[in-house]
Design a protein around this motif. Structure first.
Motif, PDB file in Angstrom:
ATOM      1  N   ALA A 139       6.920  37.013  22.488  1.00  0.00           N
ATOM      2  CA  ALA A 139       7.238  36.089  23.483  1.00  0.00           C
ATOM      3  C   ALA A 139       7.820  34.739  22.663  1.00  0.00           C
ATOM      4  CB  ALA A 139       6.241  35.523  24.505  1.00  0.00           C
ATOM      5  N   ARG A 140       7.177  34.202  21.731  1.00  0.00           N
ATOM      6  CA  ARG A 140       7.433  33.143  20.897  1.00  0.00           C
ATOM      7  C   ARG A 140       8.784  33.295  20.225  1.00  0.00           C
ATOM      8  NH1 ARG A 140       2.583  32.361  17.544  1.00  0.00           N
ATOM      9  NH2 ARG A 140       1.516  33.781  18.925  1.00  0.00           N
ATOM     10  N   GLU A 141       8.726  34.639  19.539  1.00  0.00           N
ATOM     11  CA  GLU A 141      10.285  34.808  18.870  1.00  0.00           C
ATOM     12  C   GLU A 141      11.444  34.858  19.723  1.00  0.00           C
ATOM     13  OE1 GLU A 141      12.339  35.865  15.430  1.00  0.00           O
ATOM     14  OE2 GLU A 141      10.240  35.006  15.430  1.00  0.00           O
ATOM     15  N   ALA A 142      11.137  35.821  21.072  1.00  0.00           N
ATOM     16  CA  ALA A 142      12.133  35.493  21.979  1.00  0.00           C
ATOM     17  C   ALA A 142      12.687  34.331  22.453  1.00  0.00           C
ATOM     18  CB  ALA A 142      11.830  36.591  23.028  1.00  0.00           C
ATOM     19  N   LEU A 143      11.832  33.248  22.650  1.00  0.00           N
ATOM     20  CA  LEU A 143      12.042  31.991  23.212  1.00  0.00           C
ATOM     21  C   LEU A 143      12.865  31.101  21.895  1.00  0.00           C
ATOM     22  CD1 LEU A 143      12.013  29.924  25.236  1.00  0.00           C
ATOM     23  CD2 LEU A 143       9.660  29.080  24.328  1.00  0.00           C
ATOM     24  N   PHE A 144      12.347  31.425  20.761  1.00  0.00           N
ATOM     25  CA  PHE A 144      12.909  30.601  19.628  1.00  0.00           C
ATOM     26  C   PHE A 144      14.427  31.060  19.310  1.00  0.00           C
ATOM     27  CE2 PHE A 144      14.161  30.488  15.133  1.00  0.00           C
ATOM     28  CZ  PHE A 144      13.913  29.209  14.843  1.00  0.00           C
ATOM     29  N   ILE A 145      14.634  32.383  19.736  1.00  0.00           N
ATOM     30  CA  ILE A 145      16.169  32.825  19.327  1.00  0.00           C
ATOM     31  C   ILE A 145      16.887  32.451  20.600  1.00  0.00           C
ATOM     32  CG2 ILE A 145      17.418  34.988  19.642  1.00  0.00           C
ATOM     33  CD1 ILE A 145      15.055  36.628  18.188  1.00  0.00           C
ATOM     34  N   GLU A 146      16.529  32.473  21.895  1.00  0.00           N
ATOM     35  CA  GLU A 146      17.281  31.950  22.958  1.00  0.00           C
ATOM     36  C   GLU A 146      17.610  30.477  22.852  1.00  0.00           C
ATOM     37  OE1 GLU A 146      17.008  33.146  27.013  1.00  0.00           O
ATOM     38  OE2 GLU A 146      15.582  34.980  26.469  1.00  0.00           O
ATOM     39  N   ILE A 147      16.622  29.725  22.496  1.00  0.00           N
ATOM     40  CA  ILE A 147      16.825  28.359  22.131  1.00  0.00           C
ATOM     41  C   ILE A 147      17.862  27.966  21.199  1.00  0.00           C
ATOM     42  CG2 ILE A 147      15.859  26.220  21.539  1.00  0.00           C
ATOM     43  CD1 ILE A 147      13.164  26.925  22.822  1.00  0.00           C
ATOM     44  N   ARG A 148      17.807  28.753  19.989  1.00  0.00           N
ATOM     45  CA  ARG A 148      18.566  28.422  18.708  1.00  0.00           C
ATOM     46  C   ARG A 148      19.911  29.001  19.136  1.00  0.00           C
ATOM     47  NH1 ARG A 148      20.639  29.517  14.068  1.00  0.00           N
ATOM     48  NH2 ARG A 148      19.822  28.226  12.305  1.00  0.00           N
ATOM     49  N   GLU A 149      20.239  30.026  19.655  1.00  0.00           N
ATOM     50  CA  GLU A 149      21.533  30.362  20.158  1.00  0.00           C
ATOM     51  C   GLU A 149      22.060  29.434  21.079  1.00  0.00           C
ATOM     52  OE1 GLU A 149      21.212  34.582  21.627  1.00  0.00           O
ATOM     53  OE2 GLU A 149      20.850  35.270  19.825  1.00  0.00           O
ATOM     54  N   PHE A 150      21.416  28.819  22.202  1.00  0.00           N
ATOM     55  CA  PHE A 150      21.909  28.111  23.043  1.00  0.00           C
ATOM     56  C   PHE A 150      22.454  26.915  22.426  1.00  0.00           C
ATOM     57  CE2 PHE A 150      21.280  24.564  26.017  1.00  0.00           C
ATOM     58  CZ  PHE A 150      22.247  24.817  27.010  1.00  0.00           C
ATOM     59  N   LEU A 151      21.465  26.351  21.381  1.00  0.00           N
ATOM     60  CA  LEU A 151      21.941  25.004  21.028  1.00  0.00           C
ATOM     61  C   LEU A 151      23.321  25.081  19.838  1.00  0.00           C
ATOM     62  CD1 LEU A 151      18.300  23.332  20.800  1.00  0.00           C
ATOM     63  CD2 LEU A 151      20.261  22.822  22.236  1.00  0.00           C
ATOM     64  N   THR A 152      22.883  26.569  19.158  1.00  0.00           N
ATOM     65  CA  THR A 152      24.109  26.421  18.283  1.00  0.00           C
ATOM     66  C   THR A 152      25.483  26.766  18.692  1.00  0.00           C
ATOM     67  OG1 THR A 152      22.372  27.793  16.929  1.00  0.00           O
ATOM     68  CG2 THR A 152      24.536  28.314  16.400  1.00  0.00           C
ATOM     69  N   ASP A 153      25.536  27.280  20.012  1.00  0.00           N
ATOM     70  CA  ASP A 153      26.904  27.306  20.699  1.00  0.00           C
ATOM     71  C   ASP A 153      27.367  26.069  21.361  1.00  0.00           C
ATOM     72  OD1 ASP A 153      26.939  29.982  19.907  1.00  0.00           O
ATOM     73  OD2 ASP A 153      26.070  30.628  21.887  1.00  0.00           O
ATOM     74  N   LEU A 154      26.843  25.008  20.979  1.00  0.00           N
ATOM     75  CA  LEU A 154      27.188  23.676  21.700  1.00  0.00           C
ATOM     76  C   LEU A 154      28.342  23.217  20.879  1.00  0.00           C
ATOM     77  CD1 LEU A 154      23.851  22.007  22.544  1.00  0.00           C
ATOM     78  CD2 LEU A 154      25.361  23.068  24.075  1.00  0.00           C
TER      79      LEU A 154
END
Length: 99
Positions: A84-99
């Motif tokens: 769950a920690r890994e999945a949340l990390f990936i989702e946050i990183r992808e969201f902020l990288t696409d800004l």
């Protein structure tokens, strides 16, 4: 993506250079791609995430994501797991990288 990715991304799944078990990768894929947002072991408030990121004074995106994940699961220990920690990390990183 705007930034070049480092050769290895930080991960909650890897400990002491060991490979994760196959079940971890299957569960990670299930959380990221197979579950509806309301069934995931975490919920992301994207407005709060953007405010936190804009107020954050650091320069490393991975560090911000790591701290957000740890903070989230400190307040929500019931659903805490490495996957769950890994999945949340990936989702946050992808969201902020696409800004």
């Amino acid at each position: 993506m705007k930034n070049n990715l480092p050769p290895t991304l930080p991960s909650f799944l890897f400990k002491e250079d060991k490979l994760p078990c196959k079940d971890s990768l299957i569960n990670l894929n299930l959380i990221l791609n197979g579950l509806n947002n309301d069934k995931k072991p975490y919920q992301i408030d994207y407005q709060m995430l953007l405010m936190s990121y804009s107020l954050w004074k650091g320069s490393n995106l991975d560090e911000f994501c790591y701290k957000q994940v740890l903070s989230y699961f400190l307040f929500n220990p019931k659903n805490d797991s490495e996957v769950a920690r890994e999945a949340l990390f990936i989702e946050i990183r992808e969201f902020l990288t696409d800004l």
